[in-house]
Enzyme design. Structure first.
Site, PDB file in Angstrom:
ATOM      1  N   HIS A   1     -33.449-104.674 -74.335  1.00  0.00           N
ATOM      2  CA  HIS A   1     -33.957-105.971 -73.916  1.00  0.00           C
ATOM      3  C   HIS A   1     -34.232-106.806 -75.151  1.00  0.00           C
ATOM      4  O   HIS A   1     -34.682-106.281 -76.155  1.00  0.00           O
ATOM      5  CB  HIS A   1     -35.249-105.798 -73.107  1.00  0.00           C
ATOM      6  CG  HIS A   1     -35.577-106.983 -72.283  1.00  0.00           C
ATOM      7  ND1 HIS A   1     -36.265-108.054 -72.785  1.00  0.00           N
ATOM      8  CD2 HIS A   1     -35.258-107.277 -71.000  1.00  0.00           C
ATOM      9  CE1 HIS A   1     -36.366-108.966 -71.831  1.00  0.00           C
ATOM     10  NE2 HIS A   1     -35.770-108.532 -70.751  1.00  0.00           N
TER      11      HIS A   1
ATOM     12  N   ASP B   1     -33.246-103.737 -64.741  1.00  0.00           N
ATOM     13  CA  ASP B   1     -31.994-103.618 -63.998  1.00  0.00           C
ATOM     14  C   ASP B   1     -31.528-102.184 -63.822  1.00  0.00           C
ATOM     15  O   ASP B   1     -30.626-101.917 -63.035  1.00  0.00           O
ATOM     16  CB  ASP B   1     -30.885-104.397 -64.712  1.00  0.00           C
ATOM     17  CG  ASP B   1     -31.169-105.875 -64.695  1.00  0.00           C
ATOM     18  OD1 ASP B   1     -31.502-106.371 -63.613  1.00  0.00           O
ATOM     19  OD2 ASP B   1     -31.095-106.507 -65.753  1.00  0.00           O
TER      20      ASP B   1
ATOM     21  N   HIS C   1     -27.093-110.793 -68.313  1.00  0.00           N
ATOM     22  CA  HIS C   1     -28.367-111.311 -67.768  1.00  0.00           C
ATOM     23  C   HIS C   1     -28.544-110.679 -66.386  1.00  0.00           C
ATOM     24  O   HIS C   1     -28.696-109.479 -66.277  1.00  0.00           O
ATOM     25  CB  HIS C   1     -28.273-112.843 -67.765  1.00  0.00           C
ATOM     26  CG  HIS C   1     -29.552-113.556 -67.480  1.00  0.00           C
ATOM     27  ND1 HIS C   1     -30.763-112.938 -67.372  1.00  0.00           N
ATOM     28  CD2 HIS C   1     -29.815-114.894 -67.281  1.00  0.00           C
ATOM     29  CE1 HIS C   1     -31.708-113.832 -67.124  1.00  0.00           C
ATOM     30  NE2 HIS C   1     -31.157-115.028 -67.058  1.00  0.00           N
TER      31      HIS C   1
HETATM   32  C1  LIG Z   1     -30.219-106.967 -73.242  1.00  0.00           C
HETATM   33  C2  LIG Z   1     -29.400-107.107 -74.523  1.00  0.00           C
HETATM   34  C3  LIG Z   1     -28.387-108.239 -74.320  1.00  0.00           C
HETATM   35  C4  LIG Z   1     -30.347-107.440 -75.677  1.00  0.00           C
HETATM   36  O1  LIG Z   1     -29.591-107.676 -76.791  1.00  0.00           O
HETATM   37  P1  LIG Z   1     -30.201-107.996 -78.244  1.00  0.00           P
HETATM   38  O2  LIG Z   1     -31.677-108.162 -78.208  1.00  0.00           O
HETATM   39  O3  LIG Z   1     -29.393-109.117 -78.768  1.00  0.00           O
HETATM   40  O4  LIG Z   1     -29.944-106.650 -79.002  1.00  0.00           O
HETATM   41  P2  LIG Z   1     -28.767-106.386 -79.999  1.00  0.00           P
HETATM   42  O5  LIG Z   1     -27.460-106.716 -79.329  1.00  0.00           O
HETATM   43  O6  LIG Z   1     -29.097-107.076 -81.292  1.00  0.00           O
HETATM   44  O7  LIG Z   1     -28.843-104.826 -80.168  1.00  0.00           O
HETATM   45  C5  LIG Z   1     -29.449-104.160 -81.272  1.00  0.00           C
HETATM   46  C6  LIG Z   1     -28.714-102.856 -81.479  1.00  0.00           C
HETATM   47  O8  LIG Z   1     -28.824-102.004 -80.321  1.00  0.00           O
HETATM   48  C7  LIG Z   1     -27.526-101.780 -79.750  1.00  0.00           C
HETATM   49  N1  LIG Z   1     -27.669-101.929 -78.304  1.00  0.00           N
HETATM   50  C8  LIG Z   1     -28.325-102.895 -77.625  1.00  0.00           C
HETATM   51  N2  LIG Z   1     -28.302-102.657 -76.316  1.00  0.00           N
HETATM   52  C9  LIG Z   1     -27.603-101.510 -76.160  1.00  0.00           C
HETATM   53  C10 LIG Z   1     -27.241-100.761 -75.041  1.00  0.00           C
HETATM   54  N3  LIG Z   1     -27.588-101.149 -73.809  1.00  0.00           N
HETATM   55  N4  LIG Z   1     -26.506 -99.645 -75.212  1.00  0.00           N
HETATM   56  C11 LIG Z   1     -26.148 -99.251 -76.477  1.00  0.00           C
HETATM   57  N5  LIG Z   1     -26.479 -99.918 -77.577  1.00  0.00           N
HETATM   58  C12 LIG Z   1     -27.187-101.039 -77.427  1.00  0.00           C
HETATM   59  C13 LIG Z   1     -26.625-102.858 -80.337  1.00  0.00           C
HETATM   60  O9  LIG Z   1     -25.283-102.455 -80.358  1.00  0.00           O
HETATM   61  C14 LIG Z   1     -27.218-103.015 -81.711  1.00  0.00           C
HETATM   62  O10 LIG Z   1     -26.816-101.899 -82.466  1.00  0.00           O
HETATM   63  P3  LIG Z   1     -26.493-102.047 -84.048  1.00  0.00           P
HETATM   64  O11 LIG Z   1     -27.813-102.410 -84.673  1.00  0.00           O
HETATM   65  O12 LIG Z   1     -25.975-100.730 -84.462  1.00  0.00           O
HETATM   66  O13 LIG Z   1     -25.471-103.139 -84.155  1.00  0.00           O
HETATM   67  C15 LIG Z   1     -28.664-105.783 -74.849  1.00  0.00           C
HETATM   68  O14 LIG Z   1     -29.597-104.747 -75.035  1.00  0.00           O
HETATM   69  C16 LIG Z   1     -27.665-105.408 -73.759  1.00  0.00           C
HETATM   70  O15 LIG Z   1     -26.545-105.925 -73.761  1.00  0.00           O
HETATM   71  N6  LIG Z   1     -28.052-104.484 -72.822  1.00  0.00           N
HETATM   72  C17 LIG Z   1     -27.175-104.090 -71.748  1.00  0.00           C
HETATM   73  C18 LIG Z   1     -27.145-105.166 -70.688  1.00  0.00           C
HETATM   74  C19 LIG Z   1     -28.429-105.214 -69.887  1.00  0.00           C
HETATM   75  O16 LIG Z   1     -28.935-104.214 -69.422  1.00  0.00           O
HETATM   76  N7  LIG Z   1     -28.926-106.461 -69.713  1.00  0.00           N
HETATM   77  C20 LIG Z   1     -30.087-106.703 -68.882  1.00  0.00           C
HETATM   78  C21 LIG Z   1     -31.223-107.289 -69.648  1.00  0.00           C
HETATM   79  S1  LIG Z   1     -32.649-107.398 -68.612  1.00  0.00           S
END
Ligand SMILES: CC(C)(COP(=O)(O)OP(=O)(O)OC[C@H]1O[C@@H](n2cnc3c(N)ncnc32)[C@H](O)[C@@H]1OP(=O)(O)O)[C@@H](O)C(=O)NCCC(=O)NCCS
Length: 428
Positions: free
Chosen positions: A307, A363, A268
């Site tokens: 996101h 971010d 987050h």
């Molecule tokens: C923000 C976040 C938690 C959203 O998660 P989500 O909506 O639950 O998305 P998912 O975890 O279902 O991801 C979908 C797919 O993309 C991939 N993915 C998501 N974010 C990724 C990233 N930053 N880098 C690489 N792969 C990523 C996942 O591994 C998943 O791949 P798969 O389908 O092969 O399993 C996630 O993108 C993340 O952890 N990002 C990095 C942290 C970040 O920048 N957070 C700030 C948010 S404002």
């Protein structure tokens, strides 16, 4: 039969039920009428992590993740970031309309006159180790304000709520600046009422022995814009915590501390700190392709990418990139910016990221800007918590005045043991 209904046939009983659809939503409680017998509990919905569940109705922030739209109270974030100050936006988010000239003066005056901390709170802060994470200090100090203002418990009184809103918005920059000075071992600087909200924050952070702190106007404006972009983001993890804790009628200092705790996690608000660590780990521009391959091979995530809601682009990321340009004109560019630009360039062309709709989020650049301004990465989440306090309070107030809301208490699906008899210790 109306089009705004959903007809459900329960295959076991053969019965048909009609459930109204309002705003594209069915009420989960309507599913409870689907039963096989009068004793049956009825059907529940199961939605871990709330992927498809609205927990409230809200008039504060509108997001269309597919189109990359973010609006506060109907106004596009781009217009607010260009034309408003943070306190003007805070007023809008909290009270629903942009302030008139008089309202803005009164509001600014009220916030400015609630920036001081009780001297005891300073002593409390001094108890933390010099290397304590500033977010831990922030959370604890905000929670400790609850002991200074016992009147805050009366959350159903609108006037009491308003006073706590002034206090919290006024004091979070002071607490944050003190967290920072504490880690450096520098004396705390008192607020300066002549300065704007962000200039005063910079004063409390960076004033040394000069008689009057002069904030760089470009940096102060960039910080103000960053604050505007972070003021609210509807039902994210920390806001959900604010509403859940607030729904028990805990006072707003404790609820805000809980929300800030949720914000501290790396998925987050902690993400921008992780971005900086990642850029450090990459080290140089030429190592970017190898790093991306490493991520694609399943070793972690590209921090600052992806996101839950924005699957097109994050509108805040565009404004932040513009703000970064302004800041780097003052501070000079950094090798981290070069690595970040290269990372973005390669990732946006890569099939892995395109297919999963992964774009830079807010971010990705905010950490680089903050570092260029002189903040250490462990302060980044604190810098997020200052403006987000506005959104938390607006959502808290909306929740408390919503006649449909009650104490938040989700259901569960029990998957543990059925009834079994106690086994004495010698027989286990
Ligand atoms: C923000 C976040 C938690 C959203 O998660 P989500 O909506 O639950 O998305 P998912 O975890 O279902 O991801 C979908 C797919 O993309 C991939 N993915 C998501 N974010 C990724 C990233 N930053 N880098 C690489 N792969 C990523 C996942 O591994 C998943 O791949 P798969 O389908 O092969 O399993 C996630 O993108 C993340 O952890 N990002 C990095 C942290 C970040 O920048 N957070 C700030 C948010 S404002």
């Amino acid at each position: 039969m109306s089009n705004n209904t959903l007809t459900i046939t329960h295959d076991r009983s053969g019965k048909t039920y009609q459930v109204p659809i309002e705003n594209g939503t069915i009420r989960a409680m309507d599913l409870r009428m689907i039963k096989t017998s009068p004793e049956d509990f009825g059907v529940m919905s199961y939605d871990p992590a709330f992927l498809n569940t609205a927990s409230c109705q809200s008039a504060i922030t509108y997001i269309d993740g597919d189109k990359g739209i973010l609006r506060y109270r109907g106004y596009p974030i781009e217009q607010l970031a260009e034309k408003c100050t943070f306190l003007e936006v805070a007023y809008l988010v909290l009270f629903g309309e942009l302030p008139t000239d008089t309202e803005l003066k009164e509001w600014t005056d009220a916030i400015t006159h609630h920036t001081m901390l009780h001297e005891n709170t300073k002593k409390f802060l001094e108890g933390f180790r010099h290397d304590a994470h500033p977010m831990g200090i922030f959370v604890s100090t905000v929670a400790a304000l609850s002991t200074v203002y016992p009147d805050a418990r009366n959350v159903l009184d609108p006037e009491v709520r308003k006073l706590q809103i002034y206090r919290l918005i006024g004091k979070v920059p002071t607490i944050s600046a003190y967290c920072y000075r504490h880690s450096l071992g520098h004396p705390y600087v008192y607020p300066d009422n002549d300065l704007s909200y962000t200039e005063n924050f910079m004063n409390m952070l960076w004033k040394m022995v000069e008689p009057k702190y002069q904030a760089n106007s470009v940096l102060a404006r960039a910080l103000d814009i960053l604050f505007i972009l972070h003021a609210d983001h509807e039902q994210n993890c920390s806001t959900n915590v604010m509403r859940a804790v607030g729904s028990s009628q805990a006072d707003p200092f404790l609820a805000t501390a809980a929300a800030a705790t949720a914000l501290s996690g790396p998925l987050h608000g902690g993400a921008n700190e992780e971005v900086l660590k990642m850029l450090d780990e990459i080290g140089s521009k030429d190592r970017v392709p190898a790093y991306i391959d490493h991520i694609k091979a399943g070793h972690g995530k590209l921090m600052g990418f992806g996101h839950r809601i924005y699957k097109n682009y994050d509108p805040r990321a565009r404004i932040i990139k513009w703000a970064a340009d302004q800041v780097f004109r003052v501070t000079g560019t950094s090798s981290k910016l070069e690595i970040a630009l290269e990372l973005e360039r390669i990732a946006l062309k890569d099939e892995y990221f395109i297919k999963r709709k992964l774009y830079p989020n807010v971010d990705f650049y905010s950490g680089i800007i903050y570092q260029a301004m002189g903040f250490s990465p462990d302060m980044f989440t604190v810098l997020f918590a200052i403006p987000r306090t506005v959104g938390w309070l607006a959502q808290w107030q909306e929740m408390l005045t919503d006649p449909e809301q009650k104490i938040a208490r989700p259901r569960q699906i029990y998957i543990g043991h059925d009834l079994r008899d106690f086994v004495p210790i010698e027989k286990r």
